[in-house]
Motif scaffolding. Structure first.
Motif, PDB file in Angstrom:
ATOM      1  N   UNK A  63       0.785  -1.239   0.000  1.00 26.34           N
ATOM      2  CA  UNK A  63       0.000   0.000   0.000  1.00 26.34           C
ATOM      3  C   UNK A  63       0.809   1.277   0.000  1.00 26.34           C
ATOM      4  N   UNK A  64       2.082   1.228  -0.477  1.00 24.46           N
ATOM      5  CA  UNK A  64       2.861   2.470  -0.446  1.00 24.46           C
ATOM      6  C   UNK A  64       2.966   3.186  -1.793  1.00 24.46           C
ATOM      7  N   UNK A  71       7.300  -4.680 -16.332  1.00 24.00           N
ATOM      8  CA  UNK A  71       7.353  -5.626 -17.453  1.00 24.00           C
ATOM      9  C   UNK A  71       6.275  -6.703 -17.322  1.00 24.00           C
ATOM     10  N   UNK A  72       6.382  -7.735 -18.178  1.00 24.43           N
ATOM     11  CA  UNK A  72       5.277  -8.719 -18.237  1.00 24.43           C
ATOM     12  C   UNK A  72       5.220  -9.672 -17.058  1.00 24.43           C
ATOM     13  N   UNK A  73       6.369 -10.034 -16.506  1.00 28.20           N
ATOM     14  CA  UNK A  73       6.378 -11.092 -15.493  1.00 28.20           C
ATOM     15  C   UNK A  73       6.011 -10.654 -14.074  1.00 28.20           C
ATOM     16  N   UNK A  74       6.502  -9.501 -13.594  1.00 27.03           N
ATOM     17  CA  UNK A  74       6.230  -9.147 -12.197  1.00 27.03           C
ATOM     18  C   UNK A  74       4.745  -9.151 -11.799  1.00 27.03           C
ATOM     19  N   UNK A  75       3.824  -8.692 -12.686  1.00 26.07           N
ATOM     20  CA  UNK A  75       2.415  -8.729 -12.280  1.00 26.07           C
ATOM     21  C   UNK A  75       1.908 -10.146 -12.014  1.00 26.07           C
ATOM     22  N   UNK A  76       2.484 -11.126 -12.716  1.00 24.81           N
ATOM     23  CA  UNK A  76       2.063 -12.522 -12.529  1.00 24.81           C
ATOM     24  C   UNK A  76       2.439 -12.998 -11.120  1.00 24.81           C
ATOM     25  N   UNK A  77       3.697 -12.741 -10.743  1.00 20.23           N
ATOM     26  CA  UNK A  77       4.152 -13.125  -9.397  1.00 20.23           C
ATOM     27  C   UNK A  77       3.351 -12.370  -8.331  1.00 20.23           C
ATOM     28  N   UNK A  78       3.095 -11.083  -8.599  1.00 25.25           N
ATOM     29  CA  UNK A  78       2.365 -10.265  -7.623  1.00 25.25           C
ATOM     30  C   UNK A  78       0.942 -10.779  -7.429  1.00 25.25           C
ATOM     31  N   UNK A  79       0.272 -11.075  -8.547  1.00 16.43           N
ATOM     32  CA  UNK A  79      -1.105 -11.573  -8.448  1.00 16.43           C
ATOM     33  C   UNK A  79      -1.137 -12.929  -7.733  1.00 16.43           C
ATOM     34  N   UNK A  80      -0.161 -13.761  -8.022  1.00 15.66           N
ATOM     35  CA  UNK A  80      -0.095 -15.078  -7.363  1.00 15.66           C
ATOM     36  C   UNK A  80       0.135 -14.932  -5.859  1.00 15.66           C
ATOM     37  N   UNK A  81       0.784 -13.815  -5.475  1.00 18.42           N
ATOM     38  CA  UNK A  81       1.048 -13.567  -4.049  1.00 18.42           C
ATOM     39  C   UNK A  81      -0.106 -12.812  -3.383  1.00 18.42           C
ATOM     40  N   UNK A  82      -1.177 -12.588  -4.145  1.00 18.91           N
ATOM     41  CA  UNK A  82      -2.356 -11.944  -3.571  1.00 18.91           C
ATOM     42  C   UNK A  82      -2.359 -10.433  -3.611  1.00 18.91           C
ATOM     43  N   UNK A  83      -1.446  -9.825  -4.393  1.00 19.58           N
ATOM     44  CA  UNK A  83      -1.434  -8.356  -4.488  1.00 19.58           C
ATOM     45  C   UNK A  83      -2.703  -7.865  -5.181  1.00 19.58           C
ATOM     46  N   UNK A  84      -3.236  -6.705  -4.746  1.00 24.48           N
ATOM     47  CA  UNK A  84      -4.491  -6.182  -5.305  1.00 24.48           C
ATOM     48  C   UNK A  84      -4.268  -5.450  -6.626  1.00 24.48           C
ATOM     49  N   UNK A  85      -3.619  -6.113  -7.552  1.00 26.86           N
ATOM     50  CA  UNK A  85      -3.134  -5.504  -8.786  1.00 26.86           C
ATOM     51  C   UNK A  85      -4.240  -5.232  -9.798  1.00 26.86           C
ATOM     52  N   UNK A  86      -4.156  -4.086 -10.465  1.00 23.90           N
ATOM     53  CA  UNK A  86      -5.052  -3.779 -11.585  1.00 23.90           C
ATOM     54  C   UNK A  86      -4.215  -3.345 -12.784  1.00 23.90           C
ATOM     55  N   UNK A  87      -4.382  -4.024 -13.915  1.00 26.20           N
ATOM     56  CA  UNK A  87      -3.743  -3.571 -15.161  1.00 26.20           C
ATOM     57  C   UNK A  87      -4.550  -2.387 -15.696  1.00 26.20           C
ATOM     58  N   UNK A  88      -3.902  -1.273 -16.008  1.00 26.17           N
ATOM     59  CA  UNK A  88      -4.670  -0.121 -16.501  1.00 26.17           C
ATOM     60  C   UNK A  88      -4.296   0.321 -17.915  1.00 26.17           C
ATOM     61  N   UNK A  89      -3.114  -0.060 -18.411  1.00 23.27           N
ATOM     62  CA  UNK A  89      -2.730   0.230 -19.800  1.00 23.27           C
ATOM     63  C   UNK A  89      -1.509  -0.614 -20.142  1.00 23.27           C
ATOM     64  N   UNK A  90      -1.211  -0.704 -21.438  1.00 25.80           N
ATOM     65  CA  UNK A  90      -0.066  -1.490 -21.892  1.00 25.80           C
ATOM     66  C   UNK A  90       0.719  -0.699 -22.936  1.00 25.80           C
TER      67      UNK A  90
END
Length: 299
Positions: A63-64, A71-90
């Motif tokens: 929350x900071x 890049x492409x990979x970090x969001x995958x690890x983050x989502x798998x770890x339960x991060x409240x991630x939202x993709x907003x553009x590419x």
């Protein structure tokens, strides 16, 4: 007190905390244009620079920060770890911006020669997926190389000393190694992976501050539209912002495909393939559905 939970149409005292890498967000920060556009909305900005995506997404998870580029990979690890991630553009695909490099005098001539060798890269970054796919394409398994997990600065030091045989890295660190160390590109990501960049927020922030997110993406898109036709000017600007010699930045800017695109189902399907690959390689503990991070933006 009950009424206070409903935000007024023009909320005052809002904040947007941006965590960024060496990318186009650096330009927005340097120009101060985003501050000007957000001021009428009563939104204050803070900026924090990160060296790689995984630490950036850890910051999102605790929350900071509220927004960033990755890049492409970090969001995958983050989502798998339960991060409240939202993709907003590419971004558009940018496969020339990551590569496996070897020292100038290295005996390694082909990807197949990497078998059994020490390969340095940042764990959880785009290059980890690129390496997995590249090895597969050349008939090797991910486990056929000795992975040495090092962040960019430490990896560069190990590469210079010769304590690793190869380094998988992205721009501008890649361009710097080519220009200043004479590093040789063994293979880049062209024909292997797309290497898109992503802009992210948290599900909660994106849902509550849609106006702010839209505005940031609009400003990023303006820089993107300008950048494609003003590469020399952009390289001068980034050289100052990044503290890197202009010939290094020139190399990176020359091979960048500029353009910001909305998140689509097709783009998230690319991410789903990465997620499924990481699950098969046992790099993430569970299957994930990337659509869960669409923040209701696909209609």
């Amino acid at each position: 007190a009950g009424l206070a939970t409903f935000p007024a149409p023009a909320q005052t005292g809002r904040v947007l905390r941006i965590g960024h890498q060496k990318g186009l967000l650096s330009v927005l920060k340097g120009r101060g244009t985003l501050e000007q556009r957000l001021a009428p909305l009563g939104v204050k900005l803070t900026w924090t620079e990160f060296t790689a995506g995984p630490v950036q997404l850890e910051a999102l998870n605790v929350g900071s920060i509220d927004f960033g580029d990755v890049g492409e990979a970090p969001p995958i690890f983050a989502q798998a770890a339960g991060a409240p991630l939202a993709y907003v553009a590419a971004t558009r695909p940018r496969p020339a911006l990551e590569a496996v490099i070897v020292p100038p005098g290295s005996a390694i001539k082909t990807v197949a020669d990497l078998k059994g060798k020490k390969v340095a890269y940042n764990k959880g970054s785009n290059v980890q997926y690129f390496l997995a796919r590249l090895l597969e394409k050349h008939g090797l398994k991910y486990g056929d190389v000795q992975s040495v997990f090092l962040p960019p600065a430490d990896a560069r030091a190990a590469f210079e000393k010769g304590s690793v045989d190869a380094w998988v890295i992205w721009d501008p660190f890649l361009a710097a190694a080519e220009v200043t160390l004479g590093a040789r590109v063994l293979a880049d990501a062209q024909g292997v992976v797309n290497n898109r960049g992503y802009y992210f927020s948290s599900l909660d922030y994106a849902n509550r501050n849609d106006d702010v997110i839209k505005l940031v993406i609009d400003e990023l898109n303006k820089v993107d539209q300008w950048a494609g036709g003003h590469r020399d000017d952009l390289a001068k600007e980034l050289s100052g912002l990044w503290g890197l010699p202009k010939p290094v930045v020139d190399k990176s800017v020359a091979r960048t495909v500029y353009g910001t695109t909305p998140i689509t189902r097709a783009i998230l399907q690319e991410q789903q393939v990465i997620a499924d690959t990481f699950f098969e390689l046992k790099l993430i503990p569970k299957k994930i559905n990337v659509l869960d991070a669409a923040a209701g933006r696909l209609g």
